[in-house]
Design a protein around this motif. Structure first.
Motif, PDB file in Angstrom:
ATOM      1  N   ALA A   1      -2.295  -1.548   8.233  1.00 49.75           N
ATOM      2  CA  ALA A   1      -3.202  -1.134   9.013  1.00 49.75           C
ATOM      3  C   ALA A   1      -3.782   0.463   8.704  1.00 49.75           C
ATOM      4  O   ALA A   1      -4.720   0.626   8.942  1.00 49.75           O
ATOM      5  N   LEU A   2      -2.603   0.995   8.531  1.00 53.39           N
ATOM      6  CA  LEU A   2      -2.807   2.578   8.114  1.00 53.39           C
ATOM      7  C   LEU A   2      -3.678   2.465   6.746  1.00 53.39           C
ATOM      8  O   LEU A   2      -4.727   3.418   6.572  1.00 53.39           O
ATOM      9  N   ALA A   3      -3.355   1.940   5.967  1.00 55.45           N
ATOM     10  CA  ALA A   3      -4.302   1.747   4.604  1.00 55.45           C
ATOM     11  C   ALA A   3      -5.620   1.533   4.764  1.00 55.45           C
ATOM     12  O   ALA A   3      -6.500   1.745   4.153  1.00 55.45           O
ATOM     13  N   LYS A   4      -5.644   0.447   5.811  1.00 53.71           N
ATOM     14  CA  LYS A   4      -6.984  -0.063   6.059  1.00 53.71           C
ATOM     15  C   LYS A   4      -7.823   0.901   6.538  1.00 53.71           C
ATOM     16  O   LYS A   4      -9.064   1.323   6.246  1.00 53.71           O
ATOM     17  N   ARG A   5      -7.252   1.874   7.690  1.00 55.34           N
ATOM     18  CA  ARG A   5      -7.855   2.859   8.091  1.00 55.34           C
ATOM     19  C   ARG A   5      -8.634   3.825   7.246  1.00 55.34           C
ATOM     20  O   ARG A   5      -9.493   4.431   7.168  1.00 55.34           O
ATOM     21  N   ILE A   6      -7.534   4.338   6.253  1.00 53.79           N
ATOM     22  CA  ILE A   6      -7.682   5.264   5.231  1.00 53.79           C
ATOM     23  C   ILE A   6      -9.157   4.737   4.264  1.00 53.79           C
ATOM     24  O   ILE A   6      -9.960   5.477   4.206  1.00 53.79           O
TER      25      ILE A   6
ATOM     26  N   SER B   1       0.632  -1.084  -0.218  1.00 53.76           N
ATOM     27  CA  SER B   1       0.082  -0.052  -0.179  1.00 53.76           C
ATOM     28  C   SER B   1       0.921   1.318  -0.169  1.00 53.76           C
ATOM     29  O   SER B   1       1.990   1.310   0.723  1.00 53.76           O
ATOM     30  N   TYR B   2       0.336   2.278  -0.714  1.00 58.95           N
ATOM     31  CA  TYR B   2       1.087   3.476  -1.052  1.00 58.95           C
ATOM     32  C   TYR B   2       0.110   4.593  -0.636  1.00 58.95           C
ATOM     33  O   TYR B   2      -0.834   4.656  -1.476  1.00 58.95           O
ATOM     34  N   GLN B   3       0.627   5.631   0.108  1.00 56.11           N
ATOM     35  CA  GLN B   3      -0.270   6.875   0.425  1.00 56.11           C
ATOM     36  C   GLN B   3      -0.250   7.788  -0.870  1.00 56.11           C
ATOM     37  O   GLN B   3       1.081   8.502  -0.802  1.00 56.11           O
ATOM     38  N   ILE B   4      -1.015   8.385  -1.456  1.00 55.18           N
ATOM     39  CA  ILE B   4      -1.291   9.215  -2.457  1.00 55.18           C
ATOM     40  C   ILE B   4      -1.361  10.601  -2.069  1.00 55.18           C
ATOM     41  O   ILE B   4      -0.538  11.552  -2.057  1.00 55.18           O
ATOM     42  N   GLU B   5      -2.521  10.773  -1.273  1.00 57.66           N
ATOM     43  CA  GLU B   5      -2.854  11.820  -0.410  1.00 57.66           C
ATOM     44  C   GLU B   5      -3.091  11.563   0.940  1.00 57.66           C
ATOM     45  O   GLU B   5      -3.284  10.154   1.287  1.00 57.66           O
TER      46      GLU B   5
END
Length: 212
Positions: A100-105, A22-26
């Motif tokens: 875990a962070l990706a799932k929260r977002i 998972s990669y955070q774009i924004e």
């Protein structure tokens, strides 16, 4: 068109495995990379998955799409980030995050779409943006860099239209798009338009689109 697309190569499974994650774009948008055998798929928050193809071990593209990506691997070949190259927009670096962070977002965005509730501040930001776009040159305060670049490039064509529409008579929230962006119907003195608008947690406008 298909003839304009680069040829793609087949990657070793070990290389593919190093890019899955998972990669955070924004702030509220994640790009999830998965694999199916020797193929790679990408899914952005609120959007359906699509297959991506490799031009090399680190360069990827999606057929028919305007976005391409370059993987930034560590010394072990595991991707630490993906740099997204978007037509007419600045490059965006999406950094790897844990699941875990990706799932929260993604869960937060899914709840927003299900509840069809406007994000706090989007109506006020839209009113401000409409006023800003009537300026010549446009006022870019409170607007993210990618969107600011697009507004500047399109200003000569779009400015006369915003002026012709006249003053805003009313703004009505009409729902949340499938990608999680707030939708508003704006009635002007001389017409109507539907707006999409997105903010980050600091109130900066990161995305906006008007139609027709």
């Amino acid at each position: 068109t298909a003839s304009d697309e680069p040829a793609h190569v087949i990657l070793d499974q070990k290389v593919i495995d190093g890019y899955v994650g998972s990669y955070q774009i924004e702030e509220r948008q994640v790009m999830t990379v998965t694999n199916d055998g020797r193929r790679l798929y990408v899914q952005v928050t609120g959007q359906p998955p699509f297959e991506v193809f490799a031009k090399s071990e680190t360069e990827f593209f999606a057929k028919g799409e305007k976005t391409q990506g370059t993987v930034v691997p560590d010394e072990h070949g595991r991707a630490t980030a993906v740099v997204l190259h978007q037509k007419d927009r600045d490059d965006v670096t999406a950094r790897r995050i844990d699941d875990a962070l990706a799932k929260r977002i993604n869960d937060a965005m899914a709840a927003k779409i299900k509840d069809q509730t406007a994000s706090p501040g989007t109506e006020a930001a839209l009113r401000r943006l409409i006023d800003q776009l009537r300026n010549d040159p446009p006022n870019l305060a409170g607007i993210g860099p990618g969107l600011a670049k697009a507004i500047t490039e399109q200003h000569t064509k779009s400015h006369p239209r915003f002026v012709k529409l006249g003053a805003v008579k009313s703004i009505e929230f009409v729902g949340v798009s499938d990608s999680g962006v707030d939708k508003y119907l704006v009635r002007y003195e001389n017409g109507t338009a539907q707006w999409l608008i997105a903010l980050n947690s600091s109130g900066i406008i990161t995305g906006a689109f008007v139609s027709p």
